[in-house]
Scaffold this motif. Structure first.
Motif, PDB file in Angstrom:
ATOM      1  N   SER A   1       0.830  -1.213   0.000  1.00 50.87           N
ATOM      2  CA  SER A   1       0.000   0.000   0.000  1.00 50.87           C
ATOM      3  C   SER A   1       0.862   1.261   0.000  1.00 50.87           C
ATOM      4  CB  SER A   1      -0.951   0.006   1.200  1.00 50.87           C
ATOM      5  OG  SER A   1      -0.216  -0.002   2.420  1.00 50.87           O
ATOM      6  N   GLN A   2       2.062   1.200   0.573  1.00 51.57           N
ATOM      7  CA  GLN A   2       2.942   2.373   0.555  1.00 51.57           C
ATOM      8  C   GLN A   2       3.436   2.648  -0.859  1.00 51.57           C
ATOM      9  OE1 GLN A   2       6.022   2.538   3.515  1.00 51.57           O
ATOM     10  NE2 GLN A   2       4.589   2.190   5.181  1.00 51.57           N
ATOM     11  N   ALA A   3       3.716   1.610  -1.617  1.00 47.85           N
ATOM     12  CA  ALA A   3       4.129   1.793  -3.011  1.00 47.85           C
ATOM     13  C   ALA A   3       2.967   2.339  -3.832  1.00 47.85           C
ATOM     14  CB  ALA A   3       4.635   0.478  -3.592  1.00 47.85           C
ATOM     15  N   GLU A   4       1.774   1.859  -3.547  1.00 52.28           N
ATOM     16  CA  GLU A   4       0.590   2.356  -4.243  1.00 52.28           C
ATOM     17  C   GLU A   4       0.364   3.832  -3.935  1.00 52.28           C
ATOM     18  OE1 GLU A   4      -1.740  -1.937  -4.208  1.00 52.28           O
ATOM     19  OE2 GLU A   4      -2.128  -0.467  -2.631  1.00 52.28           O
ATOM     20  N   GLU A   5       0.532   4.196  -2.682  1.00 46.31           N
ATOM     21  CA  GLU A   5       0.356   5.596  -2.274  1.00 46.31           C
ATOM     22  C   GLU A   5       1.421   6.484  -2.923  1.00 46.31           C
ATOM     23  OE1 GLU A   5      -0.034   8.244   1.819  1.00 46.31           O
ATOM     24  OE2 GLU A   5       0.267   6.081   1.968  1.00 46.31           O
ATOM     25  N   LEU A   6       2.645   6.004  -2.968  1.00 44.92           N
ATOM     26  CA  LEU A   6       3.735   6.758  -3.596  1.00 44.92           C
ATOM     27  C   LEU A   6       3.439   6.984  -5.074  1.00 44.92           C
ATOM     28  CD1 LEU A   6       6.632   7.944  -3.244  1.00 44.92           C
ATOM     29  CD2 LEU A   6       7.471   5.693  -3.938  1.00 44.92           C
ATOM     30  N   THR A   7       2.983   5.951  -5.748  1.00 46.92           N
ATOM     31  CA  THR A   7       2.661   6.055  -7.179  1.00 46.92           C
ATOM     32  C   THR A   7       1.522   7.047  -7.409  1.00 46.92           C
ATOM     33  OG1 THR A   7       3.356   3.750  -7.456  1.00 46.92           O
ATOM     34  CG2 THR A   7       2.051   4.725  -9.227  1.00 46.92           C
ATOM     35  N   GLU A   8       0.507   6.967  -6.573  1.00 47.54           N
ATOM     36  CA  GLU A   8      -0.630   7.881  -6.691  1.00 47.54           C
ATOM     37  C   GLU A   8      -0.206   9.329  -6.456  1.00 47.54           C
ATOM     38  OE1 GLU A   8      -4.879   8.826  -4.500  1.00 47.54           O
ATOM     39  OE2 GLU A   8      -4.028   6.827  -4.329  1.00 47.54           O
TER      40      GLU A   8
END
Length: 86
Positions: free
Chosen positions: A36-43
């Motif tokens: 989820s941290q990678a997803e948040e970073l990408t977003e």
């Protein structure tokens, strides 16, 4: 006001200073950093207008030593992503 060392060490909190495209590889079996941290970073990168792509690798943990068979395809995707940024 000073920030905590934990906050300073997280890429999300310094993303505003990044000027290069981000190709993020993250394993869905990572028990250290949630995907989820990678997803948040990408977003967040997208919100800032920074080109970013996230590839989630099934079964990959926090290191890359278990991604053996996935790396040839990942390198190909990385190359295509970077070619699109030129």
């Amino acid at each position: 006001m000073p920030t905590s060392p934990t906050r300073d060490g997280q890429p999300l909190h310094s993303l505003e200073t990044v000027r290069t495209p981000l190709f993020i590889v993250h394993g869905d079996a990572d028990e250290v950093v949630p995907v989820s941290q990678a997803e948040e970073l990408t977003e967040r990168a997208g919100q800032l207008g920074l080109p970013a792509r996230l590839v989630t690798v099934p079964g990959l943990g926090h290191d890359n030593e278990h991604a053996g068979e996935d790396w040839p395809e990942l390198w190909s995707q990385i190359g295509e992503f970077l070619d699109g940024q030129a």
